[in-house]
Scaffold this motif. Structure first.
Motif, PDB file in Angstrom:
ATOM      1  N   ALA A   1     -26.694  25.383  -2.353  1.00 41.66           N
ATOM      2  CA  ALA A   1     -26.807  23.738  -2.804  1.00 41.66           C
ATOM      3  C   ALA A   1     -26.082  24.059  -4.096  1.00 41.66           C
ATOM      4  N   LEU A   2     -25.919  24.603  -5.518  1.00 44.85           N
ATOM      5  CA  LEU A   2     -25.322  24.951  -6.156  1.00 44.85           C
ATOM      6  C   LEU A   2     -23.843  24.498  -6.129  1.00 44.85           C
ATOM      7  N   GLU A   3     -23.442  24.568  -4.761  1.00 39.73           N
ATOM      8  CA  GLU A   3     -21.240  25.022  -4.248  1.00 39.73           C
ATOM      9  C   GLU A   3     -21.451  24.155  -3.659  1.00 39.73           C
ATOM     10  N   ILE A   4     -23.089  23.067  -3.122  1.00 40.66           N
ATOM     11  CA  ILE A   4     -22.285  21.747  -1.940  1.00 40.66           C
ATOM     12  C   ILE A   4     -22.482  20.802  -3.369  1.00 40.66           C
ATOM     13  N   GLU A   5     -22.921  20.904  -4.626  1.00 36.63           N
ATOM     14  CA  GLU A   5     -22.994  20.266  -5.708  1.00 36.63           C
ATOM     15  C   GLU A   5     -22.397  19.681  -5.964  1.00 36.63           C
ATOM     16  N   LYS A   6     -20.789  20.617  -6.177  1.00 31.60           N
ATOM     17  CA  LYS A   6     -19.413  20.907  -6.529  1.00 31.60           C
ATOM     18  C   LYS A   6     -18.493  19.297  -5.838  1.00 31.60           C
ATOM     19  N   GLN A   7     -18.243  19.605  -5.042  1.00 31.19           N
ATOM     20  CA  GLN A   7     -18.189  19.608  -3.256  1.00 31.19           C
ATOM     21  C   GLN A   7     -17.654  17.844  -3.516  1.00 31.19           C
ATOM     22  N   ARG A   8     -16.486  16.583  -3.903  1.00 27.86           N
ATOM     23  CA  ARG A   8     -16.121  15.937  -3.829  1.00 27.86           C
ATOM     24  C   ARG A   8     -16.586  15.042  -2.328  1.00 27.86           C
ATOM     25  N   GLU A   9     -16.210  15.606  -1.035  1.00 33.36           N
ATOM     26  CA  GLU A   9     -16.603  14.729  -0.461  1.00 33.36           C
ATOM     27  C   GLU A   9     -18.022  15.592   0.861  1.00 33.36           C
ATOM     28  N   LEU A  10     -18.575  16.062  -0.001  1.00 36.61           N
ATOM     29  CA  LEU A  10     -20.202  16.422   0.644  1.00 36.61           C
ATOM     30  C   LEU A  10     -21.280  15.755  -0.597  1.00 36.61           C
ATOM     31  N   LYS A  11     -22.524  16.069   0.039  1.00 44.60           N
ATOM     32  CA  LYS A  11     -24.040  15.329  -1.249  1.00 44.60           C
ATOM     33  C   LYS A  11     -25.155  16.006  -0.021  1.00 44.60           C
ATOM     34  N   LEU A  12     -24.877  16.999  -1.021  1.00 44.89           N
ATOM     35  CA  LEU A  12     -26.888  17.782  -0.914  1.00 44.89           C
ATOM     36  C   LEU A  12     -27.874  16.381  -0.938  1.00 44.89           C
ATOM     37  N   SER A  13     -27.982  16.426   0.603  1.00 46.90           N
ATOM     38  CA  SER A  13     -28.893  15.353   0.705  1.00 46.90           C
ATOM     39  C   SER A  13     -30.499  15.879   1.073  1.00 46.90           C
ATOM     40  N   LYS A  14     -31.030  16.997   1.160  1.00 52.49           N
ATOM     41  CA  LYS A  14     -32.097  17.263   1.858  1.00 52.49           C
ATOM     42  C   LYS A  14     -32.185  18.504   1.438  1.00 52.49           C
ATOM     43  N   VAL A  15     -33.791  19.253   0.933  1.00 51.39           N
ATOM     44  CA  VAL A  15     -33.428  20.724   1.327  1.00 51.39           C
ATOM     45  C   VAL A  15     -35.326  20.797   1.413  1.00 51.39           C
ATOM     46  N   LEU A  16     -34.931  21.566   2.981  1.00 49.26           N
ATOM     47  CA  LEU A  16     -35.984  21.988   3.846  1.00 49.26           C
ATOM     48  C   LEU A  16     -37.777  22.633   3.282  1.00 49.26           C
ATOM     49  N   THR A  17     -38.437  22.886   2.671  1.00 51.82           N
ATOM     50  CA  THR A  17     -38.545  24.424   2.272  1.00 51.82           C
ATOM     51  C   THR A  17     -40.327  24.012   3.021  1.00 51.82           C
ATOM     52  N   ARG A  18     -40.967  25.291   3.269  1.00 51.42           N
ATOM     53  CA  ARG A  18     -42.676  25.199   3.436  1.00 51.42           C
ATOM     54  C   ARG A  18     -42.915  25.339   1.794  1.00 51.42           C
ATOM     55  N   ARG A  19     -42.447  26.073   0.943  1.00 56.07           N
ATOM     56  CA  ARG A  19     -43.057  25.862  -0.344  1.00 56.07           C
ATOM     57  C   ARG A  19     -43.596  25.130  -0.738  1.00 56.07           C
ATOM     58  N   ASP A  20     -45.232  25.105  -1.609  1.00 59.35           N
ATOM     59  CA  ASP A  20     -45.341  24.284  -2.076  1.00 59.35           C
ATOM     60  C   ASP A  20     -44.310  23.087  -3.292  1.00 59.35           C
ATOM     61  N   ILE A  21     -44.516  22.120  -3.224  1.00 58.38           N
ATOM     62  CA  ILE A  21     -42.414  21.716  -4.226  1.00 58.38           C
ATOM     63  C   ILE A  21     -43.285  21.953  -5.555  1.00 58.38           C
ATOM     64  N   SER A  22     -44.681  21.600  -5.417  1.00 64.47           N
ATOM     65  CA  SER A  22     -44.927  21.023  -7.105  1.00 64.47           C
ATOM     66  C   SER A  22     -44.719  22.332  -7.830  1.00 64.47           C
ATOM     67  N   THR A  23     -44.422  23.616  -7.339  1.00 60.14           N
ATOM     68  CA  THR A  23     -44.337  24.724  -8.078  1.00 60.14           C
ATOM     69  C   THR A  23     -42.966  25.300  -7.953  1.00 60.14           C
ATOM     70  N   MET A  24     -42.340  24.728  -7.514  1.00 60.46           N
ATOM     71  CA  MET A  24     -40.549  24.718  -8.109  1.00 60.46           C
ATOM     72  C   MET A  24     -40.472  24.743  -8.299  1.00 60.46           C
ATOM     73  N   SER A  25     -40.291  24.498 -10.019  1.00 60.30           N
ATOM     74  CA  SER A  25     -39.826  24.079 -11.088  1.00 60.30           C
ATOM     75  C   SER A  25     -39.244  24.154 -11.595  1.00 60.30           C
ATOM     76  N   ASP A  26     -38.453  25.735 -11.263  1.00 57.26           N
ATOM     77  CA  ASP A  26     -37.091  26.027 -10.738  1.00 57.26           C
ATOM     78  C   ASP A  26     -35.742  26.297 -10.098  1.00 57.26           C
ATOM     79  N   TYR A  27     -36.076  24.859  -9.382  1.00 57.74           N
ATOM     80  CA  TYR A  27     -35.567  24.877  -8.113  1.00 57.74           C
ATOM     81  C   TYR A  27     -33.855  23.341  -8.742  1.00 57.74           C
ATOM     82  N   PRO A  28     -33.379  23.936  -9.269  1.00 58.98           N
ATOM     83  CA  PRO A  28     -32.018  22.881  -9.532  1.00 58.98           C
ATOM     84  C   PRO A  28     -32.161  21.393  -9.420  1.00 58.98           C
TER      85      PRO A  28
END
Length: 384
Positions: A20-47
């Motif tokens: 995800a960190l690398e995709i964000e640096k690419q002009r021709e790509l967009k990080l659109s969605k990240v699928l997770t089974r974790r509780d998103i409210s507990t993922m404050s460390d995700y960039p």
């Protein structure tokens, strides 16, 4: 030329987060969605919290291409099934899934393993050496250590030290991971294996080990996938190959040795950093780098690490302290259970230490992964 490709990632572990960190640096790509089974409210460390989703439908609707790197065979199979049905190309860094259910999807849509882990790196190296006129005989993986039955205390220590899940750490250590990787390469590149469990010579001289393995490949009449236990070698991959004898003098001049076997080494594999090459390959129409093929000949069987008793539960086979995986020839191992299917399984019969677990021995819960295995391999390899 200016089209932005929306890339989705299934998985938020070390690989998924780094990608995800690398995709964000690419002009021709967009990080659109990240699928997770974790509780998103507990993922404050995700960039990139705004792209997190628990919904597979939301994930699919917002992606032009997805990278599956959850490390989970059962869950990953369910996600990929929906993505393939939506006609979206799939890139995986999940060799465990590929050798279990990858062939099911290879028959139904676009799926490729990524460069970065050893299988993808070997496939890329294969393309390179073949273009140079070499004839591959050995697809080699390099392993620095091996302990078939590691203890849980050591595995917890190294898991914490390296920031890698306990089950992953264990599968690296007991050899399951490398057996899975080489089974995938065998199926994807039309090679084979010399023996069940692989020959796995120990040597820090890769040229010497490559020559010995190349002789075996020539004796068998087909290329083989292997690994070398080489604590002092770099953490990469190699191919040992032959070449036109008319090039012998030139190859000697190029410091490749006297022949007839030549070992070409890639002395690194950088996992998520290299996935970017496969993403761009797919976007630019480069096609499949590697998948498990439509008609696999090699599987990874579950071997008991100790005697397993009736009623005993195996929560997850890969990375457990109950079983480990070995690459086996499908045609010669009728009824074996692929280790990737051993999830929430219950033993029905006793299996002694060192024996292969078969479908007679264990009760498996219903899953798409199980049906996919039967659909592509089980009809030929399971007689129950």
């Amino acid at each position: 030329m200016n089209k932005i490709t929306r890339v989705g990632i299934a998985g938020t572990g070390l690989i998924g987060k780094g990608l995800a960190l690398e995709i964000e640096k690419q002009r021709e790509l967009k990080l659109s969605k990240v699928l997770t089974r974790r509780d998103i409210s507990t993922m404050s460390d995700y960039p990139f919290q705004v792209v997190l989703t628990n919904s597979t439908d939301d994930f699919i609707e917002n992606c032009d291409l997805i990278v599956e790197c959850s490390g989970d065979v059962i869950y990953g199979t369910e996600v990929i099934d929906k993505v393939i049905k939506a006609s979206i190309p799939v890139i995986t860094m999940n060799a465990e899934l590929q050798v279990t259910t990858g062939s099911y999807f290879a028959n139904r849509g676009f799926i490729t393993e990524a460069e970065g882990d050893q299988p993808g790196c070997l496939a890329s190296l294969h393309e390179n050496v073949v273009e140079m006129g070499f004839k591959p005989l050995v697809y080699g993986n390099i392993k620095g250590f091996l302990k078939l039955d590691p203890n849980i205390e050591d595995m917890k220590y190294f898991s914490k030290k390296n920031g890698v899940r306990l089950d992953m750490t264990t599968s690296f250590t007991d050899g399951t991971k490398v057996q899975i990787e080489q089974a995938l390469v065998a199926n994807g590149l039309g090679a084979g294996i010399a023996v069940d469990g692989l020959l796995a010579p120990s040597s820090n001289d890769l040229n010497e080990a490559g020559e010995v393995l190349a002789e075996e490949a020539n004796r068998l009449g087909h290329p083989i996938c292997e690994f070398v236990l080489a604590p002092k070698a770099p953490p990469g991959v190699f191919i040992t190959a032959e070449h036109d004898t008319r090039q012998k003098d030139a190859l000697r001049y190029y410091k490749m040795g006297e022949g007839p076997y030549y070992t070409i080494l890639q002395n690194y594999h950088l996992c998520h950093l290299e996935i970017m090459k496969t993403i761009k390959r797919v976007i630019n129409g480069g096609g499949v780098l590697l998948n498990n093929g439509e008609n696999p000949t090699v599987s990874v069987a579950a071997i008991a690490k100790r005697t397993l008793k009736p009623g005993e539960k195996i929560e997850k086979g890969i990375g457990s302290f109950q079983v480990r995986g070995e690459a086996v020839k499908i045609a010669e191992n009728n009824g074996h259970v692929p280790i990737g299917l051993l999830v929430d399984a219950v033993m029905k019969r006793e299996v002694a230490e060192g024996e292969i677990i078969t479908f007679y021995d264990v009760e498996l819960p219903e899953s798409l992964a199980l049906r996919a295995w039967y659909d592509t391999v089980g009809k030929k390899a399971v007689n129950i």
